[in-house]
Design an enzyme around this catalytic site. Structure first.
Site, PDB file in Angstrom:
ATOM      1  N   HIS B 237       0.865  -1.182   0.000  1.00 12.78           N
ATOM      2  CA  HIS B 237       0.000   0.000   0.000  1.00 12.78           C
ATOM      3  C   HIS B 237       0.899   1.228   0.000  1.00 12.78           C
ATOM      4  O   HIS B 237       1.886   1.276   0.731  1.00 12.78           O
ATOM      5  CB  HIS B 237      -0.893  -0.040   1.243  1.00 12.78           C
ATOM      6  CG  HIS B 237      -2.001   0.965   1.217  1.00 12.78           C
ATOM      7  ND1 HIS B 237      -1.780   2.312   1.318  1.00 12.78           N
ATOM      8  CD2 HIS B 237      -3.345   0.804   1.082  1.00 12.78           C
ATOM      9  CE1 HIS B 237      -2.951   2.941   1.257  1.00 12.78           C
ATOM     10  NE2 HIS B 237      -3.913   2.045   1.105  1.00 12.78           N
ATOM     11  N   ARG B 258      -6.374   9.561  -1.230  1.00 10.95           N
ATOM     12  CA  ARG B 258      -6.015   9.747  -2.637  1.00 10.95           C
ATOM     13  C   ARG B 258      -7.270   9.866  -3.487  1.00 10.95           C
ATOM     14  O   ARG B 258      -7.305  10.624  -4.456  1.00 10.95           O
ATOM     15  CB  ARG B 258      -5.132   8.593  -3.125  1.00 10.95           C
ATOM     16  CG  ARG B 258      -3.711   8.697  -2.595  1.00 10.95           C
ATOM     17  CD  ARG B 258      -2.796   7.641  -3.205  1.00 10.95           C
ATOM     18  NE  ARG B 258      -3.195   6.303  -2.837  1.00 10.95           N
ATOM     19  CZ  ARG B 258      -3.513   5.346  -3.704  1.00 10.95           C
ATOM     20  NH1 ARG B 258      -3.451   5.566  -5.004  1.00 10.95           N
ATOM     21  NH2 ARG B 258      -3.888   4.162  -3.272  1.00 10.95           N
TER      22      ARG B 258
END
Lengths: 261, 563
Positions: B237, B258
């Protein structure tokens, strides 16, 4: 900008309770100076003990990000979620004990069975209303009373800090305790649930909400900033008003007009 | 010194997959005896509890199953089993409604009262259902409440040690367990065993996972003869916290940041994604964003703490405080205010796309053995989309539970062979009795470093070959552990047991990574940088052959979507 300095090292003295109820008559404390990083949590200090002087120290943890609620302990006399509390916020000496009001399994690990047993007496599971369409999401517009009535406090992680910190639980172990009552309120005000009144009656008994003396310890020690006291006060008010609401037929919300997701 | 229990369905693991399997088996046939086994506490262990962002599901009339499917398969670089990926997207709407309307999760609503779906990276539609930015707490506590209501028994703080098989090795007939708190073994006879232990790449020095996930399920399945697939596919990640010297190191800041428009900067203040994916920038898939961050740090463009910086301040402090309360709290704890300043992050090992080969109902190649969730493979291919993880655990947990409840009917129990039971017990006991010079926690650290450096985000043949031999040395060191303390609640002993399984899984990952000579999704080889569909659009399988692994490949079936 974020912290860009290299980490300083702290050297707290950590004293932990050692106790095996099968072999020991009473708990003792074992104390060591450990080195931890500047931003180390109390849980990190326990890991430092584990990899050094006390490899078989028993304690519980899982997620280490404050979500699972496994690692609450009593640190210098106060309940703390150890993964979410920095060593430096406590000071150079840490005295770590298991949660109160619960039997010790070993060292710092308690048995949460009584805590969850009390919880299970409060009808804690959701039971959907039969008249709602299981294929749709219940409409909850933010400007409607139903939305406003929801228990909008932060999510509870059932870490049992409140159960440990509650004087009333100590005085009367049959008391349901703050967490179970707080969560009961969340379902009592959930318009999708079918057993709200039954639950309200169940938790507004003598060993339920009425037992609370509004001392607020639960709120003080909650790592999530929840006020169970506030939830319990709401239960008390609702319990008093319940008979009137039944007479006027307002105990259940009317079905919203449009209910499509 | 060992109890024997008999049940119809034994479920190892109590995350989203395990609990959904238990509930669905119980709802389908309440007469079947189910036994749940949790390595931690019921509802509190595993990674479903740690789900932040949410649950990908097609609910909006402007979205479509086809779009979710294509996002999933393109995101997975076409390595997905398309039947499994389609099942995921097809079942998710029904299962998320069940979570809301039967299990009781109250997902966030938009101001107009409809369920809110937020933006996640790597997807063409805003389809992620959530509860703030700490979704897993709601899902796991409500699932736990329903398990309480159904009175399904659960052995807490109990771990699987070994699966028990029939004499000919073709059927799984139970398991040997260890009660961590008492140190006593438990033998379970069961018609079916469901593995839902959550795999987990904890063999890397930076990992996001909950501590229970030591690849127990995958390692036990491998030893029992199950076919595994895509073991080289380990997801990193891109935005794990950087907190040197703390276990918080590697913990996630969620995908939704994001999705909402977070920017990523290197130590020089450059928005480096312009160089790696100028179209999608920070909203590119996890594999690309992780690799970009890793390469920036590797080329000396990171911060002093070997990190890059995530920035959401331009979204407005009030927006961040309202929508990312959990993430902001997490950062405040370490002295950074996500709403008002950039926070140091770096890639962190997060998820195993690979694992036990299953079909859409969780069957494996061994009769009586089933798997669901992260222990299984095939749904996500070479890279998992954020929000597809909890969808997978709940969808496949439900499917396997439902299926197994019917499958076990009228099947007999098999009597486990005493020598098998004793062999499993004495292997675990031998670890406890070790008085060698190696500290299990240090060996674990060294395993983490080896995997990070040599089987990490950017791989190559020589490094992978080195890793395979380093792992052999680590296995030797693990033979010389020194474990002190007794049987009861001894975390050092548990660490030694974890280490054995992590070493097994690490070796399988390294060898599969060495086998795959192309770059695809999370697997990037600097000596084979291209995605080679002509040669490598196939899954790498592995199974035990004697004492070692045997690898083979099978082409991916592209019956629904082609590259």
């Amino acid at each position: 900008m974020a912290v860009l300095i290299s980490e300083r090292v702290l050297k707290p003295t950590v004293s932990v309770q050692r106790f095996d109820p099968q072999t020991d008559t009473k708990p003792r404390f074992e104390s060591h100076a450990v080195e931890v990083a500047e931003r180390a949590s109390i849980l990190d200090a326990l890991f430092a003990l584990q990899r050094g002087p006390i490899p078989d120290l028993a304690f519980r943890f899982s997620c280490r990000v404050g979500m699972c609620g496994s690692c609450a302990m009593v640190v210098n006399g106060r309940e703390q979620l150890t993964c979410s509390t920095l060593v430096k916020s406590i000071g150079p000496t840490l005295k770590i004990e298991p949660l109160r009001n619960l039997p010790v399994v070993r060292d710092l690990a308690v048995d949460l069975a009584p805590f969850f047993a009390a919880y299970q007496k409060t009808l804690p599971h959701f039971t959907p209303r039969a008249d709602l369409d299981p294929k749709e999401f219940y409409r909850l517009p933010h400007d409607r009373p139903e939305w406003k009535a929801l228990n909008h406090q932060p999510q509870c992680i059932d870490c049992a800090a409140c159960y440990s910190g509650c004087t009333l639980v100590t005085l009367r172990p049959r008391y349901t305790g703050p967490m179970a009552l707080h969560r009961a309120l969340s379902l009592i005000v959930d318009p999708r649930d079918s057993r709200r009144e039954e639950r309200l009656q169940l938790v507004s008994q003598e060993d339920g909400a009425l037992r609370c003396h509004t001392l607020g310890n639960c709120h003080d020690v909650c790592p999530r900033g929840i006020s169970p006291t506030q939830s319990i006060e709401r239960i008390k008010r609702m319990a008093i008003l319940a008979p009137f609401r039944r007479w006027f037929g307002r105990s259940r919300p009317s079905k919203p007009a449009a209910n499509a997701a | 010194m060992s109890d024997t229990l008999t049940t119809d369905i034994l479920i190892l693991g109590t995350g989203g997959a395990g609990l959904m399997a238990a509930l669905h088996a119980h709802w389908r046939d309440p007469a079947q005896k189910i036994l749940l086994v949790s390595k931690g506490m019921l509802g509190k262990s595993g990674c479903t509890r740690m789900v932040q962002g949410g649950y990908n599901v097609v609910l909006n009339e402007n979205d479509s199953l086809q779009a979710h499917f294509e996002d999933t398969v393109r995101g997975g670089s076409f390595l997905n089993d398309q039947d499994l990926a389609w099942t995921l997207v097809e079942d998710a709407p029904r299962i998320v409604r069940e979570l809301e309307n039967k299990i009781g999760c109250l997902f966030d609503r938009a101001p107009d009262g409809r369920v809110h779906q937020k933006a996640f990276a790597g997807q063409t539609f805003d389809r992620t259902v959530h509860v703030g930015d700490l979704t897993g707490i709601e899902i796991m506590s409500r699932l736990r409440d329903q398990v309480f209501a159904a009175s399904i028994p659960c052995l807490e703080y109990t771990r699987g040690i070994e699966l028990l098989t029939s004499r000919d090795g073709t059927r799984v007939i139970g398991a040997v367990l260890l009660d961590i708190q008492t140190g006593e073994f438990i033998t379970v006879k069961s018609k079916a065993v469901i593995l839902a232990t959550g795999a987990g790449p904890l063999m890397y020095q930076r990992s996001a996972c909950a501590q229970e996930k030591a690849s127990d399920g995958v390692a036990m399945a491998f030893r029992a003869g199950a076919h595994l697939m895509d073991m080289e596919m380990v997801q990193f990640h891109p935005t794990g916290l950087v907190v040197p010297g703390s276990r918080l190191n590697g913990a996630l800041l969620e995908e939704g940041l994001r999705g909402a428009g977070a920017h990523l900067f290197n130590g020089k203040g450059e928005r480096y994604m312009t160089r790696y994916d100028p179209d999608k920038m920070e909203r590119s898939t996890r594999d690309r964003v992780s690799r970009a961050g890793y390469l920036e740090i590797l080329s000396g463009r990171g911060t002093e703490n070997e990190a890059v910086l995530i920035d959401v301040t331009h979204l407005g402090a009030e927006f961040v405080e309202r929508n990312f309360t959990g993430m902001r709290d997490r950062c405040l704890r370490i002295g950074s205010d996500l709403a008002r300043e950039r926070v140091e992050v770096a890639p962190t090992a997060h998820f195993n796309m690979g694992g036990i080969r299953i079909n859409r109902d969780g069957f494996t190649n061994l009769e009586g053995l089933f798997a669901a969730g992260e222990d299984a493979s095939g749904v996500h291919g070479a890279n998992r989309l954020g929000g597809n993880g909890v969808a997978e655990s709940t969808v496949y947990g439900a499917r396997v539970g439902e299926c197994v409840a019917g499958w076990v009917r009228d099947r007999p129990h098999d009597e486990p062979a005493t020598d098998q039971v004793l062999a499993a017990q004495s292997a675990a006991d031998r670890l406890l009795a070790r008085r060698g010079e190696e500290n299990p926690f240090i060996v674990r650290d060294d395993l983490g470093k080896t995997m990070w450096r040599k089987v990490g985000i950017v791989r190559d043949g020589p490094k992978l070959a080195e890793a395979v031999s380093d792992l052999r040395i680590l296995r030797d060191r693990a033979e010389r552990l020194g474990i002190s303390g007794g049987r009861r609640f001894n975390l050092s002993w548990q660490q030694a047991l974890d280490l054995a399984n992590l070493l097994t899984a690490a070796d399988l990952i390294a060898r599969s990574a060495l086998t795959r000579e192309d770059s695809r999704g999370a697997h990037f080889r600097s000596d084979f940088e291209q995605t080679d569909n002509a040669k490598w659009l196939c899954n790498i399988y592995v199974a035990r052959d004697g004492d070692g692994p045997k690898h083979w490949t099978i082409p991916v079936k592209l019956d629904k979507l082609r590259p």
